[in-house]
Design an enzyme around this catalytic site. Structure first.
Site, PDB file in Angstrom:
ATOM      1  N   LYS A 110     -62.665  62.306  12.257  1.00 32.14           N
ATOM      2  CA  LYS A 110     -63.037  61.478  12.484  1.00 32.14           C
ATOM      3  C   LYS A 110     -62.655  60.805  13.879  1.00 32.14           C
ATOM      4  O   LYS A 110     -62.476  61.701  14.576  1.00 32.14           O
ATOM      5  CB  LYS A 110     -61.091  60.936  12.198  1.00 32.14           C
ATOM      6  CG  LYS A 110     -60.745  59.209  12.687  1.00 32.14           C
ATOM      7  CD  LYS A 110     -59.372  58.544  12.183  1.00 32.14           C
ATOM      8  CE  LYS A 110     -59.195  57.627  12.552  1.00 32.14           C
ATOM      9  NZ  LYS A 110     -57.697  57.244  11.873  1.00 32.14           N
ATOM     10  N   GLU A 134     -58.260  54.667   3.074  1.00 29.79           N
ATOM     11  CA  GLU A 134     -56.845  55.379   3.991  1.00 29.79           C
ATOM     12  C   GLU A 134     -55.631  54.006   3.981  1.00 29.79           C
ATOM     13  O   GLU A 134     -55.903  53.515   4.462  1.00 29.79           O
ATOM     14  CB  GLU A 134     -57.698  55.912   5.334  1.00 29.79           C
ATOM     15  CG  GLU A 134     -56.842  55.637   6.387  1.00 29.79           C
ATOM     16  CD  GLU A 134     -57.420  55.861   7.768  1.00 29.79           C
ATOM     17  OE1 GLU A 134     -56.651  55.383   8.685  1.00 29.79           O
ATOM     18  OE2 GLU A 134     -58.513  56.784   7.348  1.00 29.79           O
ATOM     19  N   ARG A 145     -48.295  52.866   8.745  1.00 25.90           N
ATOM     20  CA  ARG A 145     -47.704  51.362   9.424  1.00 25.90           C
ATOM     21  C   ARG A 145     -47.744  50.820   9.062  1.00 25.90           C
ATOM     22  O   ARG A 145     -46.907  49.986   9.205  1.00 25.90           O
ATOM     23  CB  ARG A 145     -49.527  51.223  10.274  1.00 25.90           C
ATOM     24  CG  ARG A 145     -50.178  52.143  10.729  1.00 25.90           C
ATOM     25  CD  ARG A 145     -51.367  51.384  11.403  1.00 25.90           C
ATOM     26  NE  ARG A 145     -52.061  52.811  12.326  1.00 25.90           N
ATOM     27  CZ  ARG A 145     -53.861  51.798  12.285  1.00 25.90           C
ATOM     28  NH1 ARG A 145     -54.144  50.214  12.483  1.00 25.90           N
ATOM     29  NH2 ARG A 145     -54.545  52.584  12.780  1.00 25.90           N
TER      30      ARG A 145
END
Length: 210
Positions: free
Chosen positions: A129, A41, A45
């Site tokens: 998630k 993943e 960011r």
């Protein structure tokens, strides 16, 4: 095509990473694959996160590349165009879920409450998630919260506070299709290009599967 749940059940471990240099992203992905981890993943960011996703998708065919921290409709569209195989978010934003469905982008929204689960199911998303996993009660909280929805085939990707010591506890639950964690390739090791240490972490995590 296999569903997101089926993909994650096969992969079992998703390395959560934040990287800003496409060349480093490729080296990192190759290192993780060498260590037996074939899912990542890549979080949005960093300024060059999309370029990093594109680089790994194009150059490391053995890696299943997911995009993380997908917070807006535009980001969902961008990661889909970058070639991400799936995307995840920390929360359950209905507009983002709608865009993911429109794009046919496999998506795991972040959930922590029964209401979150129901919102996800409204969009046909049964793989979610569980975040933040440890600080919100861990596997006991997940199993209690998900009990009313088991018959709907729900499955979860726990992230947040997972590590080499507790990952087996999560993976032992039939509700968990895979686990994710940043301990395998933390930002300081990526910054230092310490691929040897990351390789050791990956192999250690894979060894915990047996």
């Amino acid at each position: 095509m296999p569903s997101l749940k089926e993909k994650l059940e096969k992969l079992r471990i998703v390395a959560v990473v934040s990287v800003d240099n496409p060349s480093d992203a490729v080296d990192l992905a190759e290192t993780l694959c060498e260590g037996g981890i074939n899912a990542v993943e890549m979080t949005l960011r960093s300024p060059n996160a999309l370029r990093c996703i594109e680089a790994v998708v194009s150059k490391v065919s053995a890696m299943c590349v997911g995009a993380g921290t997908v917070l807006t409709q535009n980001q969902a569209e961008a990661v889909s165009e970058a070639g991400a195989a799936f995307a995840v978010a920390p929360g359950c934003n209905a507009r983002v879920l709608e865009k993911a469905r429109e794009l046919d982008l496999p998506f795991a929204p972040g959930i922590m409450t029964p209401s979150d689960i129901e919102k996800s199911l409204e969009f046909g998303l049964a793989t979610m998630k569980f975040f933040p996993a440890e600080s919100s009660g861990g596997i006991k909280h997940l199993e209690s919260m998900a009990a009313p929805y088991k018959h709907l085939g729900v499955s979860f990707l726990p992230l947040g506070g997972l590590n080499a010591e507790n990952m087996k506890t999560y993976l032992s639950s039939p509700l968990v299709c895979a686990i994710g964690g940043s301990w395998i390739a933390p930002a300081p090791l990526i910054k230092d290009r310490d691929w040897k240490h990351i390789l050791q972490n990956a192999r250690s995590a894979v060894a915990n599967l047996s």
